[in-house]
Design a protein around this motif. Sequence first.
Motif: not given
Length: 206
Positions: A55-59, A62-64, A67-75
């Motif tokens: 999994i890779r988390f956007a910067p 955890m910041k509501p 613009e990238t809040f709770f955005s991530y890619a996972l395989v």
Amino acid sequence: MFRLFAVSLLMSGILWAADEPDSVKLVAPEGWTGETIELPPGFAPDMKLKGSEHIRFAPGMMKPASETFFSYALVFELHPKPELTEEVVKEEFLKYYRGLCKTVLNGKRPDIDPSEFTLELQRVKSDTRPSPDENVPEMQMLYTGKLDWVEPFATKKRQTLNLDIRTWKRNERSYIFTCVSPQAPDMAIWKQLHAIRDDYLKKQAK
């Protein structure tokens, strides 16, 4: 930044591990972070899927206000069974998010019932045709999804997550790649998420 996320998952009994030697590295832009866990995870032991999750988390994960809040890619890199039918994908993702929310909240919000979370999947027809010599994954399926749940880390409020899901088989293994964000599909974060996915697919095809 991700201490809340990591601590919550560690408390649930997850085994954090280094990337498997035979896995394709999941590369993300500078400033993104990530981890690898074993499946099924400690917060959702009833999942049928077995393997590993990268999994890779956007910067702004955890910041509501980001613009990238709770955005991530996972395989998910999985054992070949069970077959990744639409029913299995839907069922397993609901187990994943219901278990995650329940574990993180840890009884602090008895008014929240994870069994009420819903996931709508829609099959997407690919508009691209590979060339005859292209190394195309077996049984590739594309879905878009909307997950209605409660985000348990930062806001503890109801949230709709947009999911872009791709499943396939290759070399007797099954894969699920998912891009996740509450942002609308035309927002900039999706370009980054899709770039991570496309880079992974390109490397795996070699």
